[in-house]
Design a protein around this motif. Structure first.
Motif, PDB file in Angstrom:
ATOM      1  N   MET A 159       0.813  -1.218   0.000  1.00  0.00           N
ATOM      2  CA  MET A 159       0.000   0.000   0.000  1.00  0.00           C
ATOM      3  C   MET A 159       0.843   1.263   0.000  1.00  0.00           C
ATOM      4  O   MET A 159       0.501   2.242  -0.671  1.00  0.00           O
ATOM      5  N   LEU A 160       1.935   1.245   0.730  1.00  0.00           N
ATOM      6  CA  LEU A 160       2.809   2.425   0.741  1.00  0.00           C
ATOM      7  C   LEU A 160       3.412   2.654  -0.645  1.00  0.00           C
ATOM      8  O   LEU A 160       3.541   3.796  -1.097  1.00  0.00           O
TER       9      LEU A 160
ATOM     10  N   GLU B  61       2.060   1.668  -3.535  1.00  0.00           N
ATOM     11  CA  GLU B  61       0.980   2.110  -4.425  1.00  0.00           C
ATOM     12  C   GLU B  61       0.645   3.580  -4.211  1.00  0.00           C
ATOM     13  O   GLU B  61       0.274   4.281  -5.157  1.00  0.00           O
ATOM     14  N   GLN B  62       0.794   4.038  -2.971  1.00  0.00           N
ATOM     15  CA  GLN B  62       0.483   5.428  -2.654  1.00  0.00           C
ATOM     16  C   GLN B  62       1.688   6.358  -2.823  1.00  0.00           C
ATOM     17  O   GLN B  62       1.621   7.530  -2.446  1.00  0.00           O
ATOM     18  N   ARG B  63       2.774   5.837  -3.348  1.00  0.00           N
ATOM     19  CA  ARG B  63       3.979   6.628  -3.643  1.00  0.00           C
ATOM     20  C   ARG B  63       4.554   7.285  -2.379  1.00  0.00           C
ATOM     21  O   ARG B  63       4.991   8.432  -2.403  1.00  0.00           O
ATOM     22  N   ILE B  64       4.529   6.530  -1.284  1.00  0.00           N
ATOM     23  CA  ILE B  64       5.110   7.032  -0.036  1.00  0.00           C
ATOM     24  C   ILE B  64       6.419   6.286   0.210  1.00  0.00           C
ATOM     25  O   ILE B  64       6.424   5.080   0.462  1.00  0.00           O
TER      26      ILE B  64
ATOM     27  N   GLN C  73       3.646  12.279  -0.320  1.00  0.00           N
ATOM     28  CA  GLN C  73       3.730  11.375  -1.461  1.00  0.00           C
ATOM     29  C   GLN C  73       4.673  11.972  -2.505  1.00  0.00           C
ATOM     30  O   GLN C  73       4.826  13.198  -2.587  1.00  0.00           O
TER      31      GLN C  73
ATOM     32  N   GLY D  36       1.943  15.521  -4.676  1.00  0.00           N
ATOM     33  CA  GLY D  36       1.834  14.582  -3.577  1.00  0.00           C
ATOM     34  C   GLY D  36       1.139  15.177  -2.365  1.00  0.00           C
ATOM     35  O   GLY D  36       1.331  16.346  -2.030  1.00  0.00           O
ATOM     36  N   ARG D  37       0.309  14.350  -1.715  1.00  0.00           N
ATOM     37  CA  ARG D  37      -0.411  14.790  -0.525  1.00  0.00           C
ATOM     38  C   ARG D  37       0.410  14.487   0.724  1.00  0.00           C
ATOM     39  O   ARG D  37       1.329  13.666   0.701  1.00  0.00           O
TER      40      ARG D  37
ATOM     41  N   VAL E 116      -2.698  10.434   3.875  1.00  0.00           N
ATOM     42  CA  VAL E 116      -2.794   9.169   3.135  1.00  0.00           C
ATOM     43  C   VAL E 116      -2.814   7.987   4.102  1.00  0.00           C
ATOM     44  O   VAL E 116      -3.580   7.032   3.930  1.00  0.00           O
TER      45      VAL E 116
ATOM     46  N   GLU F  13      -6.070   7.169   5.495  1.00  0.00           N
ATOM     47  CA  GLU F  13      -6.984   6.521   4.562  1.00  0.00           C
ATOM     48  C   GLU F  13      -6.675   5.035   4.380  1.00  0.00           C
ATOM     49  O   GLU F  13      -7.582   4.212   4.272  1.00  0.00           O
ATOM     50  N   ILE F  14      -5.372   4.680   4.345  1.00  0.00           N
ATOM     51  CA  ILE F  14      -5.020   3.302   3.992  1.00  0.00           C
ATOM     52  C   ILE F  14      -4.851   2.385   5.205  1.00  0.00           C
ATOM     53  O   ILE F  14      -4.918   1.159   5.063  1.00  0.00           O
TER      54      ILE F  14
END
Length: 694
Positions: free
Chosen positions: A33-34, A36-39, A64, A123-124, A129, A132-133
């Protein structure tokens, strides 16, 4: 500036077997998930106890990474009309993507140029993020038997009681299971009271340890094992490694303290298994062995707490074990009042499987099947009698008090009671061995009687289940048919037995002919079981280091003789590193490409015309006479070398002789000769399945 992320899911105590897989899943989900979320982040680690699952992610970026996407639009030539004005196609594309004409770039695809919209997404903040995840990380965990609680629809291993989620010193806010994430956690259930605040992820590990929780399973396991060894050494003994029990204890406690208790040494007169099983299986104690390998009247338990009042805890454990051992001694004495043979009648009251008769019926079938199997193994008259006696008594301990109370002792008690009843030691040992192997890595039967009975017992179950439509599906295998099939394979391979799988299936099926209505015909059962065993053999050969294509080549040549499959596989794997292997592959592939068209393998020597085919025929005749005895003696490496030696004669044949001629008799004759060569190879392996590098 990067910060650490901490997630703790506080729950009611979960079963020990849930913990390890859950931590593995949590780590995988977080990483996925990290990404996919570009973190961007550093190391990801998971920890846990029966009351908590913990995720610790180091150096999580504050935002992000920015996202830049290229979206393909219409072809450049379709974007403007003849006057150079934007067409409706490009105007629609600009509107749908929310970009201007000057934001487009040209990218060629083949000979055509296309317009692309470049969209940049800033990026947020990582905290937003994560909020949310994180719920999805938790709900994405799967457990063997999840449960619901209260009025919630959510399912989890056990009810969730608190949630800690911190990004640095900041709480990551989210709601799940009627709970809000916070920074408050709880320590050991009995050694602390109330919750306490966590300032940041680093602070968590210090404070949770101070609250009598060792959150790292690896650390708990190391401490437990060290304490056990020290206590055993102090008693002049030792504890045998027991990874399963150690893992279970590690996963049911948060603060381990080992203790050593004792029991009346009069109980040492009982069989060792009678003492060890209640200790290990029921109380989760480690038995202590003396330097001579014999059991001492000591045990080691692990408390979930400190050493305070340890003497009271020790006395309590001794009291519980004392009651267990008293029961075991009573059961043992009661069982010895009647010989094992007199208990066989009681097997008629126990159903084996619905539709497959009683255990007594199974005993009859095992005896008949074991007789057939032992004959193929060369059993003499005395051995045959021993096998029949062992078959009669094999399941009798199922109606004893001891096995009724402690099912884990089946076979072990049968052997013990048989010896005490004066049965032949060979018979007694076969009673125990017919259950082997009981699990992966367990010992295999090593006597003729033990192997015969074990194979008969397992094949009777497999054939019976398949005959009434009971087969493993996916992860479901309630009758452990996969384990039993693997046991059959390993027993045959370990004993280097050359026995027909097909024949055993037929014998077992015939054993059900009286009084049992089977749903499937023999041929269907045979085909399904053969495919079932083929899958098991794939795994066995792969575990032995054989490559996928070697395994497929060997299995394609047949797997009727399981030991032979392994021998051929090992020979081919070894031969692949030899220089002659390339010659063998060339010879087989050239012949096989045409031999597929052959309708028969019989040929007529008088129809040979060209000297090259006459010479190939002569060499092939000699080769068959030489290789067939090698195959019969299972000297496969030499056989491979001999087949490779025909390469030059085969090349000469192809260079000078046309195979697919108009004369049908000549063509059929030449194809038949090539088929004879490929059939000779196919008796050992299908080389068309071998992948040749380069």
């Amino acid at each position: 500036m990067a910060k650490d992320f901490l997630l703790e899911v506080g729950i009611e105590e979960m079963p020990a077997r849930f913990l390890g897989p859950a931590l593995g899943q949590l780590k995988e989900l977080a990483a996925k998930m990290l990404q996919e979320q570009r973190i961007n982040c550093g190391d990801i680690a998971t920890y846990g106890t029966p009351r908590r699952l913990v995720l610790h992610v180091k150096d999580v970026a504050e935002r992000q990474s920015d996202l830049e996407k290229e979206i393909k639009g219409p072809a450049k030539k379709a974007a403007y009309d003849i006057d150079g004005n934007p067409t409706k196609a490009i105007q629609g594309f600009l509107k749908s993507q929310g970009v201007n004409l000057e934001d487009l770039v040209v990218r060629p695809i083949g000979q055509v140029e296309y317009l692309y919209a470049i969209k940049r997404e800033e990026g947020r903040p990582a905290a937003d993020v994560l909020a949310e995840i994180t719920p999805a990380m938790i709900t994405g965990l799967h457990f063997p038997k999840p449960m619901r609680w209260g009025s919630l629809e959510m399912r989890f291993a056990r009810p969730i009681r608190w949630l800690v989620a911190l990004y640095g010193e900041q709480v990551v806010p989210f709601e799940l299971a009627n709970l809000k994430s916070d920074r408050y956690t709880f320590g050991h259930r009995f050694l602390t009271t109330g919750g306490f605040e966590i300032l940041n992820p680093d602070d968590y590990f210090n404070r949770i340890r101070a609250a009598y929780v060792l959150v790292n399973p690896a650390e708990r396991k190391e401490i437990i094992w060290r304490q056990i060894q020290e206590l055993a050494a102090a008693e002049g003994g030792r504890v045998e490694p027991d990874e399963d029990l150690l893992e279970e204890i590690t996963n049911i406690i948060e603060w381990p303290t080992a203790l050593c208790g004792s029991f009346d040494d009069n109980y040492l007169n009982l069989p060792e298994a009678v003492l060890v099983t209640p200790m290990r299986e029921h109380q989760r104690y480690f038995p202590v062995m003396g330097e001579d390998g014999k059991l001492l009247n000591k045990f080691i338990a692990v408390r979930n707490g400190t050493s305070a009042h340890i003497e009271i805890v020790t006395a309590g454990n001794e009291k519980v074990l004392r009651a267990r051992l008293a029961d075991a001694a009573f059961f043992f004495d009661e069982d010895l009042k009647r010989p094992l043979a007199e208990k066989v009648e009681g097997l008629k009251k126990i159903v084996f499987l619905e539709g497959l008769g009683s255990i007594a019926d199974k005993v009859d079938r095992i005896g008949a099947l074991a007789e057939h199997i032992s004959e193929t193994m060369g059993a003499n008259g005395v051995q045959a009698e021993q096998i029949q006696r062992a078959a009669l008594l094999a399941k009798a301990d199922l109606v004893t008090n001891m096995v009724y109370e402690f099912p884990e002792l089946q076979g072990l008690m049968g052997r013990e009671y048989a010896l005490r009843n004066g049965e032949d030691p060979v018979v007694a040992e076969a009673i125990f061995q017919h259950y082997l192997p009981r699990s992966a890595g367990d010992q295999l039967p090593d006597t003729l009687a033990g192997r015969s009975l074990s194979l008969a017992d397992k094949m009777d179950t497999i054939v019976g289940c398949f005959s009434i439509g009971i087969q493993p599906t996916g992860s479901q295998d309630p009758y452990a048919l996969r384990r039993q099939a693997l046991g059959v394979c390993n027993i045959i391979i370990d004993g280097r037995l050359h026995i027909s799988l097909d024949q055993i299936i037929e014998w077992a099926y015939q054993g059900y002919s009286e009084g049992v209505e089977l749903k499937q015909e023999l041929n269907q059962v045979k085909n399904e079981i053969q495919e079932f065993f083929k899958q098991r053999l794939r795994g066995i050969l792969t575990d032995r280091g054989l490559t996928y294509d070697t395994v497929e080549a060997i299995l394609a040549a047949g797997f009727e003789d399981i030991t032979d499959v392994v021998e051929r596989g090992q020979a081919l794997a070894s031969f692949r590193s030899e220089p002659a292997f390339g010659a063998l592959m060339t010879a087989f592939n050239r012949a096989n490409s045409l031999a597929k068209h052959a309708k028969v393998s019989d040929m007529v020597e008088e129809r040979l015309e060209h000297p090259a085919e006459v010479e190939l025929y002569r060499q092939l005749t000699l080769l068959i006479k030489e290789v067939q005895p090698l195959v019969e003696k299972r000297e496969y490496t030499i056989a491979f070398e001999r087949i490779a030696g025909i390469k030059d004669h085969l090349n000469n044949f192809f260079e000078n002789v046309m195979v697919m001629v108009e004369d049908q008799q000549v063509k059929a004759n030449r194809l038949a000769m090539l088929k004879q060569l490929t059939d000779l190879s196919l008796s050992m392996a299908d080389f068309s399945k071998i992948v040749v590098e380069g």
